[in-house]
Design a protein around this motif. Structure first.
Motif, PDB file in Angstrom:
ATOM      1  N   SER A   1      44.131  41.542  40.224  1.00 17.62           N
ATOM      2  CA  SER A   1      43.633  40.571  41.202  1.00 17.62           C
ATOM      3  C   SER A   1      44.047  39.150  40.835  1.00 17.62           C
ATOM      4  O   SER A   1      44.018  38.756  39.676  1.00 17.62           O
ATOM      5  CB  SER A   1      42.108  40.656  41.284  1.00 17.62           C
ATOM      6  OG  SER A   1      41.593  39.634  42.102  1.00 17.62           O
ATOM      7  N   LYS A   2      44.431  38.386  41.855  1.00 22.83           N
ATOM      8  CA  LYS A   2      44.843  36.998  41.633  1.00 22.83           C
ATOM      9  C   LYS A   2      43.844  36.001  42.230  1.00 22.83           C
ATOM     10  O   LYS A   2      43.897  34.811  41.945  1.00 22.83           O
ATOM     11  CB  LYS A   2      46.217  36.757  42.294  1.00 22.83           C
ATOM     12  CG  LYS A   2      47.306  37.719  41.800  1.00 22.83           C
ATOM     13  CD  LYS A   2      48.216  37.021  40.830  1.00 22.83           C
ATOM     14  CE  LYS A   2      49.437  37.829  40.436  1.00 22.83           C
ATOM     15  NZ  LYS A   2      49.269  39.246  40.204  1.00 22.83           N
ATOM     16  N   ASN A   3      42.948  36.492  43.101  1.00 26.66           N
ATOM     17  CA  ASN A   3      42.000  35.594  43.768  1.00 26.66           C
ATOM     18  C   ASN A   3      40.596  36.188  43.734  1.00 26.66           C
ATOM     19  O   ASN A   3      40.419  37.410  43.793  1.00 26.66           O
ATOM     20  CB  ASN A   3      42.399  35.384  45.242  1.00 26.66           C
ATOM     21  CG  ASN A   3      43.794  34.808  45.375  1.00 26.66           C
ATOM     22  OD1 ASN A   3      44.041  33.659  45.037  1.00 26.66           O
ATOM     23  ND2 ASN A   3      44.725  35.626  45.891  1.00 26.66           N
ATOM     24  N   ASP A   4      39.605  35.306  43.613  1.00 26.69           N
ATOM     25  CA  ASP A   4      38.220  35.750  43.627  1.00 26.69           C
ATOM     26  C   ASP A   4      37.731  35.900  45.057  1.00 26.69           C
ATOM     27  O   ASP A   4      37.787  34.959  45.847  1.00 26.69           O
ATOM     28  CB  ASP A   4      37.321  34.751  42.882  1.00 26.69           C
ATOM     29  CG  ASP A   4      37.550  34.787  41.377  1.00 26.69           C
ATOM     30  OD1 ASP A   4      37.899  35.867  40.872  1.00 26.69           O
ATOM     31  OD2 ASP A   4      37.385  33.743  40.728  1.00 26.69           O
TER      32      ASP A   4
ATOM     33  N   ASP B   1      42.210  42.186  45.200  1.00 30.13           N
ATOM     34  CA  ASP B   1      41.200  41.131  45.246  1.00 30.13           C
ATOM     35  C   ASP B   1      39.871  41.664  45.785  1.00 30.13           C
ATOM     36  O   ASP B   1      38.797  41.267  45.313  1.00 30.13           O
ATOM     37  CB  ASP B   1      41.684  39.970  46.120  1.00 30.13           C
ATOM     38  CG  ASP B   1      42.883  39.238  45.529  1.00 30.13           C
ATOM     39  OD1 ASP B   1      43.119  39.372  44.308  1.00 30.13           O
ATOM     40  OD2 ASP B   1      43.585  38.545  46.283  1.00 30.13           O
TER      41      ASP B   1
ATOM     42  N   THR C   1      43.678  41.014  53.393  1.00 29.87           N
ATOM     43  CA  THR C   1      43.298  40.590  52.044  1.00 29.87           C
ATOM     44  C   THR C   1      43.806  41.635  51.048  1.00 29.87           C
ATOM     45  O   THR C   1      43.617  42.838  51.261  1.00 29.87           O
ATOM     46  CB  THR C   1      41.767  40.480  51.918  1.00 29.87           C
ATOM     47  OG1 THR C   1      41.278  39.616  52.949  1.00 29.87           O
ATOM     48  CG2 THR C   1      41.378  39.928  50.553  1.00 29.87           C
TER      49      THR C   1
ATOM     50  N   ASN D   1      38.229  43.669  43.012  1.00 26.53           N
ATOM     51  CA  ASN D   1      37.685  42.751  42.018  1.00 26.53           C
ATOM     52  C   ASN D   1      36.366  42.145  42.507  1.00 26.53           C
ATOM     53  O   ASN D   1      35.407  41.985  41.737  1.00 26.53           O
ATOM     54  CB  ASN D   1      38.694  41.645  41.717  1.00 26.53           C
ATOM     55  CG  ASN D   1      38.252  40.742  40.581  1.00 26.53           C
ATOM     56  OD1 ASN D   1      37.846  41.211  39.530  1.00 26.53           O
ATOM     57  ND2 ASN D   1      38.320  39.440  40.805  1.00 26.53           N
TER      58      ASN D   1
END
Length: 272
Positions: free
Chosen positions: A155-158, A185, A181, A188
């Motif tokens: 994952s790169k984004n919350d 992500d 999306t 996560n």
């Protein structure tokens, strides 16, 4: 002389056989399916075969898990709280906090001396934060359950999942997928939501190290790493976390068989 512990959960049935020195001689894990009684017997027979022994070689059997009262070949039923505590303590003798994330509930257990349960909190009112919750989310994402852990690590984004209600969270995930999306992500975000819920339970008891995680969800690397970050503590993860409850049950079976006969117990299995 051998002793058995069987854990009948909502998703799997797990059995462990130990010998007189408390060494694990065999274990088995199968899906519970629609009939827990039938699954319990199947798991029992397969574990005996793995151990290379017969029913008559078992001195005593303890059943645990949500289906523990419906196991006709067990001499005693013990709660999963007690059994997971004993199993975790057997695997990691310095354990003071146990996090058990099972198929239908999650528990945090505080241990005292000798692995005895001092206190616990339990989420048993809905599927939120359990293996069943993750199953539903995996289905919504159209991925396999065992893919979730590794995927979440990319994952790169919350992403915040606002609801822990299974029905609403599933709708939220479907909407996120429709918005393109990245699945990594979303997963996560699911893991963060689950782990925040677990950390809240730990905080209610007061964290004491060492911390051991048991249950099938402990195989999810993403959950483990997220929990470690949120707790600020390293988690002990058994090689096979699903059998911790069955280990505890087998150890209690050995203790029960070695004590003077208690007439309140159903029977001594081997002499039944």
């Amino acid at each position: 002389m051998f002793f058995g512990g069987i854990d009948i959960g909502s998703l799997t049935v797990d059995m462990v056989i130990v010998d007189g020195s408390e060494k694990i001689v065999a274990y088995n894990i199968i899906h519970t399916g629609a009939n827990s009684r039938v699954a319990a017997r199947k798991c029992f027979d397969e574990t005996l075969e793995k151990a290379g022994i017969t029913e008559g070689d078992l001195k005593f059997i303890v059943a645990t898990g949500y289906g523990r009262v419906s196991v006709p070949f067990a001499g005693r039923a013990v709660t999963e709280i007690t059994c997971h505590g004993r199993g975790a303590f057997r695997l990691f003798p310095e354990t003071r906090t146990v996090i058990d994330i099972g198929g239908q509930d999650s528990k945090v257990i505080k241990l005292g001396g000798g692995g005895k349960v001092a206190d616990f909190v339990m989420n048993d009112k809905c599927a939120a934060g359990t293996g069943r919750f993750l199953e539903v989310m995996a289905r919504a994402l159209e991925i396999e359950l065992d893919e979730m852990g590794e995927m979440s690590l990319n994952s790169k984004n919350d992403i915040a999942i606002s609801s822990m209600c299974t029905v609403f969270a599933e709708s939220e995930v479907i909407s996120l997928v429709a918005e393109a999306t990245p699945k990594e992500d979303i997963i996560n975000g699911i893991h963060n939501a689950i782990c925040s819920r677990i950390v809240g339970m730990v905080d209610r008891l007061g964290k004491e190290e060492e911390v051991t995680i048991t249950g099938g969800v402990a195989k999810n690397r993403g959950i483990v790493e997220t929990l470690q970050k949120k707790l600020g503590a390293k988690l002990n993860v058994p090689d096979e976390p699903q059998i911790a409850g069955a280990i505890g049950a087998a150890l209690i079976a050995k203790e029960t068989a070695e004590k003077p006969r208690d007439p309140r117990l159903n029977r001594n299995y081997a002499k039944g």
